[in-house]
Structure formats: C-alpha cells, structure tokens
Design a protein around this motif. Structure first.
Motif, mmCIF file in Angstrom:
data_model
loop_
_atom_site.group_PDB
_atom_site.id
_atom_site.type_symbol
_atom_site.label_atom_id
_atom_site.label_comp_id
_atom_site.label_asym_id
_atom_site.label_seq_id
_atom_site.Cartn_x
_atom_site.Cartn_y
_atom_site.Cartn_z
ATOM 1 N N LEU A 29 59.272 -24.156 17.840
ATOM 2 C CA LEU A 29 58.198 -25.110 17.546
ATOM 3 C C LEU A 29 58.330 -25.674 16.135
ATOM 4 O O LEU A 29 57.978 -26.829 15.876
ATOM 5 N N LEU A 30 58.877 -24.863 15.239
ATOM 6 C CA LEU A 30 59.035 -25.273 13.844
ATOM 7 C C LEU A 30 60.362 -25.979 13.580
ATOM 8 O O LEU A 30 60.600 -26.466 12.469
ATOM 9 N N SER A 87 46.853 -21.729 16.734
ATOM 10 C CA SER A 87 47.914 -21.933 17.715
ATOM 11 C C SER A 87 48.072 -20.698 18.584
ATOM 12 O O SER A 87 48.229 -19.582 18.072
ATOM 13 N N TRP A 108 58.198 -19.597 18.812
ATOM 14 C CA TRP A 108 57.495 -20.032 17.599
ATOM 15 C C TRP A 108 58.457 -20.739 16.646
ATOM 16 O O TRP A 108 58.149 -21.809 16.104
ATOM 17 N N ILE A 155 48.202 -19.590 11.837
ATOM 18 C CA ILE A 155 49.627 -19.910 11.884
ATOM 19 C C ILE A 155 50.445 -19.277 10.762
ATOM 20 O O ILE A 155 51.668 -19.195 10.866
ATOM 21 N N GLU A 168 49.148 -30.399 11.462
ATOM 22 C CA GLU A 168 50.053 -30.848 12.521
ATOM 23 C C GLU A 168 50.234 -29.826 13.643
ATOM 24 O O GLU A 168 50.514 -30.208 14.783
ATOM 25 N N LEU A 169 50.061 -28.550 13.359
ATOM 26 C CA LEU A 169 50.251 -27.519 14.384
ATOM 27 C C LEU A 169 48.962 -26.888 14.880
ATOM 28 O O LEU A 169 48.972 -26.224 15.915
ATOM 29 N N VAL A 210 51.111 -28.389 7.549
ATOM 30 C CA VAL A 210 51.433 -27.623 8.752
ATOM 31 C C VAL A 210 50.178 -27.225 9.515
ATOM 32 O O VAL A 210 50.177 -27.178 10.753
#
Length: 354
Positions: free
Chosen positions: A93-94, A295, A90, A274, A290-291, A287
């Motif tokens: 991913l960030l 998720s 995770w 998220i 975009e994510l 965020v």
C-alpha cells in the motif's frame, strides 16, 4: 495545609502539586522528569521505547538530581503474532511513496517495536523502586503486578471508559487516570477496540469519579489553568498534562514535530492507527490524510510503523507521527518547572475565586 479541595493524590503520591507530567515515549527526557518532580509535581519517565539497560541508566541519572517521587510508565500490550501477509500488504500500500521518494522497496523492512512490561522490567522496578508505577493498555499479569505493589510503589493506569475504570479499581489500582478523547498519543483503551466507546474528558471524568472509590486523575485537553480548575470541578484529584510539556526546552521532539505544534490549526488533529497499529491522536499530515487516518490494513500494534521508517527518513513531516492533544494551540514556551508551578498556582487561584 494544602488549599486544594481534594488532596488525595497529594497524600497518596507524596507530592506537593496535583500536576502529573505525562509520560510521552520518545519526547520525555530525564531532564523533564527531574524538573517536573523537583517543582513539586510528578515527573513521569516512559519505558516503552527504552531497553532495560537504557531504563536503568535513565532512572539512576534521575536519582542523582531528584530525591522526590517519580513515576515510571510501562505499556501492557500483548506482542502480536507474526502475520507476514498483512505486513507485505501494508508495505505494498505504501509502495507509491517508496517510488516517489526513491526508497528501495525491496530492502528489508525495519522493525518498529514497543516493549511491554515483563519479568525483566519488573526486576528494574524492584531494584530502583520508583515511588509510582503507571501502566497503559490495562495492567500486567497479577504476579507481576503483585511484585510491583510489594516494592511500595503506588500503581496508576489509564481508563478511557467507565468500564475500564471499574476494572482497574477491582484489580488493585491506587488511582485511575481518566483519559478523555482529546488526549494526544496512544489511547489507553484495553477492554475494547471500538473507537465509538471513546468520550471526551468533560463527560468521562465525572462518570469515573462516581463509579470508583479511588482518586481520579483527569487527562486530555488540559493545557492551562482553566483546564486544571475544570478538572477539579468535575471531581478529579489531579491532572495529567502531556502536550503542553512538548513546548518546553526539556522536550525531545523532531524539527517537524516542533514546527507542527506551533503552526497547525486547532482542528488539525485526528486519531490514527497508521503509525503504530493502535489508535493515537496526532497532528494531521500527508500520510494521515491520504491513507486514513484509520486503516484496516495497518498491521497490529506496534508493527505498523516499520514500513514507514524509510519514508520518514526522507520526508519526516509527511510520514512521522506528530502526537498532540486537541488543546495543543494553548501551549506556550516555558521551562518544565515553570509550567508545572504555573499550572498549579493559577489553577488553584481560579478554584479559590469561584
């Protein structure tokens, strides 16, 4: 004598107005609880983000200024097992956001936590004896629930499906909060994690009313008198209102949250996992777009938020949760007491005119 068509919640909880200020962790203050209860509704203090000492202090402070019934709300989740690989995936991913904002990616990841109801919290309830105790994500284990009920507290919990409502009644809930998909903040779902099971308030409330014998409190998308009247027409005995209270001076919201509530469009909310790892409705931001907003990589509740905290410190509007229900554009600037009374007075007036 009350003119409300259903007075079961008024009688059960010992309140004058069938308006419950929703417990909103991080945004609700003691001043909001005091004002809502003193106005005749039910003020609700969220405990999930408070230590036991903080909760005890908050409740003692509330009691100094309010002798009317109050509600204390607790989460009932099971803390997840440690999954270091998932947490690292995770954070990876960030990583582009860390690089963009100049945040140290290799620094230890902060812990994002929410406290579930436990033995120590139960002792606070037994000591300070709030008139109402409500739960989110189901109910605590039976031994703890029995101790809460032994204090004389009335027990509420949120249901997002008819099945959850029936289960809550079978476990001894005194009233059920029927939480429609419009509601802001965390979904109260607990029998399933399938988001396709979630329906809107107008569909959920009458079905729950038909399925259980205890009184039902409508929640989700209720922000003005029209929503109050509609909830009663659907068979509810009271309403729980959250987002509308974020427009009061008693609310504690960040500058980014304050701005988003007043400038976003009505279509700009979504259910996302998220920020915490559980589905919750908030205003769309960078965020989320975009994510997700959902998720499969997010760590389990409540751990997902830890890796976002350093980003939030740099760009709050882009990386913080901006919880809000779908009716947030109906919010108006007013004090908590004024809002509580107005919702009741104007809602009742609409019911009596029909």
């Amino acid at each position: 004598m009350s003119q409300w068509p259903d007075t079961r919640i008024l009688d059960l909880l010992g309140i004058e107005l069938p308006i419950i200020q929703a417990p909103m962790a991080g945004a609700t203050t003691a001043a909001m609880v005091i004002a809502a209860s003193n106005a005749g509704g039910l003020g609700s203090m969220p405990a999930a983000m408070l230590s036991v000492e903080q909760l005890r202090d908050e409740l003692k402070g509330i009691r100094q200024h309010c002798q009317r019934p109050i509600n204390v709300n607790f989460f009932c989740h099971q803390p997840p097992a440690v999954d270091e690989q998932r947490a690292q995936d995770w954070k990876n991913l960030l990583q582009p956001y860390y690089r963009e904002l100049g945040v140290d990616f290799d620094a230890p990841t902060p812990v994002s936590n929410r406290a579930p109801f436990d033995q120590v919290a139960c002792e606070v309830v037994e000591q300070l004896r709030p008139e109402v105790v409500s739960f989110h994500f189901g109910l605590p284990e039976k031994s703890l629930l029995d101790r809460v009920k032994a204090t004389g507290a009335k027990v509420l919990s949120s249901a997002t499906t008819v099945e959850e409502a029936i289960w809550l009644e079978q476990q001894g809930c005194d009233a059920i909060i029927a939480m429609g998909l419009e509601a802001g903040g965390h979904r109260g779902m607990f029998l399933s994690d399938d988001l396709s099971s979630q329906v809107g308030t107008f569909a959920l409330v009458p079905q729950v009313v038909d399925a259980v014998n205890v009184p039902v409190i409508a929640a989700g998308g209720i922000a003005d008198a029209r929503g109050v009247a509609a909830a009663f027409m659907l068979g509810a005995s009271a309403v729980q209102v959250g987002t509308a209270y974020l427009f009061t001076p008693e609310a504690k919201v960040s500058a980014a949250h304050h701005q988003a509530l007043r400038t976003a469009r009505e279509r700009e909310t979504a259910v996302t996992n998220i920020f915490t790892g559980r589905p919750a409705r908030g205003i769309l931001n960078r965020v989320m777009r975009e994510l997700g907003p959902m998720s499969d990589q997010a760590p389990r509740f409540p751990l997902a938020g830890g890796a976002l905290l350093p980003l939030r410190a740099k760009a709050e509007a882009d990386f913080s949760n901006l919880w809000a229900g779908q009716a947030f554009t109906l919010g108006v600037e007013s004090g908590t007491a004024e809002l509580t009374r107005r919702l009741a007075e104007e809602g009742l007036a609409k019911l009596l005119r029909r």
